[in-house]
Write an enzyme that holds these catalytic residues in place. Structure first.
Site, PDB file in Angstrom:
ATOM      1  N   HIS A   1       0.942   5.100   1.356  1.00 54.11           N
ATOM      2  CA  HIS A   1       0.295   6.006   2.308  1.00 54.11           C
ATOM      3  C   HIS A   1       0.940   7.379   2.197  1.00 54.11           C
ATOM      4  CE1 HIS A   1      -1.962   7.329   5.761  1.00 54.11           C
ATOM      5  NE2 HIS A   1      -0.843   7.867   6.234  1.00 54.11           N
TER       6      HIS A   1
ATOM      7  N   ASN B   1       0.831  -1.210   0.000  1.00 56.96           N
ATOM      8  CA  ASN B   1       0.000   0.000   0.000  1.00 56.96           C
ATOM      9  C   ASN B   1       0.862   1.254   0.000  1.00 56.96           C
ATOM     10  OD1 ASN B   1      -2.374   1.675   0.411  1.00 56.96           O
ATOM     11  ND2 ASN B   1      -1.722   1.882   2.548  1.00 56.96           N
TER      12      ASN B   1
HETATM   13  C1  GRF Z   1      -2.887   9.819  -3.010  1.00 57.59           C
HETATM   14  O1  GRF Z   1      -2.263  10.761  -2.183  1.00 57.59           O
HETATM   15  C2  GRF Z   1      -2.945   8.512  -2.271  1.00 57.59           C
HETATM   16  O2  GRF Z   1      -1.830   8.258  -1.431  1.00 57.59           O
HETATM   17  C3  GRF Z   1      -4.167   8.726  -1.448  1.00 57.59           C
HETATM   18  O3  GRF Z   1      -5.096   9.345  -2.316  1.00 57.59           O
HETATM   19  C4  GRF Z   1      -4.360  10.174  -3.212  1.00 57.59           C
HETATM   20  C5  GRF Z   1      -4.892   9.996  -4.632  1.00 57.59           C
HETATM   21  O4  GRF Z   1      -4.325   8.918  -5.234  1.00 57.59           O
HETATM   22  N1  GRF Z   1      -4.712   7.517  -0.904  1.00 57.59           N
HETATM   23  P1  GRF Z   1      -4.577   8.534  -6.802  1.00 57.59           P
HETATM   24  O5  GRF Z   1      -4.363   9.762  -7.641  1.00 57.59           O
HETATM   25  O6  GRF Z   1      -5.976   8.019  -6.897  1.00 57.59           O
HETATM   26  O7  GRF Z   1      -3.543   7.487  -7.077  1.00 57.59           O
END
Ligand code: GRF
Length: 207
Positions: A110, A108
């Site tokens: 984070h 994952n």
């Molecule tokens: C990212 O910062 C991720 O770590 C968090 O949501 C944001 C959007 O991610 N969970 P993405 O553009 O959908 O990959």
């Protein structure tokens, strides 16, 4: 060849970073065989479609309990012979059956430097809001193996990002994605694919 399945919920910028690193050959012997979204309207599914990757929505809402949801995800990934599951901006909780079935084979990303600003309730923009409220100067992102407790698994990679005085949660989120997430998540997949990760208790050694 390593088959990976990617779990998403939103825009999919982390998914895009992985697709780009696979397509340009930086990550070798890896195939993205399926993208599973927790939301039917996630733009991440559009990104998958544009690159000929089978996408599907498996929403927690459609299951009466976490066990059934886990079983649905497990059978979907087994159907695609997935070797590694990647949570890339995935906002649903995975239960005991799933984390046991894919122990050591699910990672994952984070958007903070674990163990700070993580755990239940710390997702999406929230870690960045809390970082700014606390006046923190350095934040970043973390890739870790997934266990039942949220954000608690052994850490694979971390990257620090400086907080600017005029940052808003949105500008900080953008920079953490650009300077950390989009780099360390594909890198963790490359290291896994090349069998360069050794887990020793709470530690992950890169060999
Ligand atoms: C990212 O910062 C991720 O770590 C968090 O949501 C944001 C959007 O991610 N969970 P993405 O553009 O959908 O990959």
């Amino acid at each position: 060849m390593l088959n990976i399945g990617i779990l998403v919920s939103g825009g999919g910028s982390n998914l895009q970073a992985i697709i780009d690193k696979v397509e340009c050959g930086y990550i070798k012997n890896v195939r993205i065989v399926t993208v599973v979204s927790s939301r039917p309207d996630a733009y991440a599914l559009e990104r998958a479609k544009k690159h000929g990757i089978k996408g599907i929505c498996i929403s927690r809402k459609n299951f009466s309990n976490i066990e059934e949801y886990d079983e649905a995800l497990i059978s979907h990934f087994k159907g695609f012979e997935v070797d590694l599951v990647v949570m890339a901006g995935f906002l649903s909780i995975l239960g005991e059956r799933f984390t046991r079935a894919y122990k050591g084979r699910v990672i994952n990303i984070h958007p903070a430097l674990i163990p700070s600003f993580c755990g239940k309730g710390f997702y999406g923009i929230i870690p960045h809001q809390k970082v700014l409220e606390a006046g923190i100067k350095v934040t970043g992102a973390t890739v870790h193996f997934v266990e039942l407790e949220a954000d608690a698994g052994p850490i694979i990679l971390q990257k620090a990002v400086c907080v600017e005085d005029d940052d808003t949660p949105e500008t900080l989120q953008r920079r953490v994605m650009e300077q950390a997430e989009w780099e360390i998540l594909p890198e963790a997949i490359r290291l896994f694919a090349e069998n360069k990760l050794v887990v020793e208790g709470r530690k992950v050694k890169i060999i």
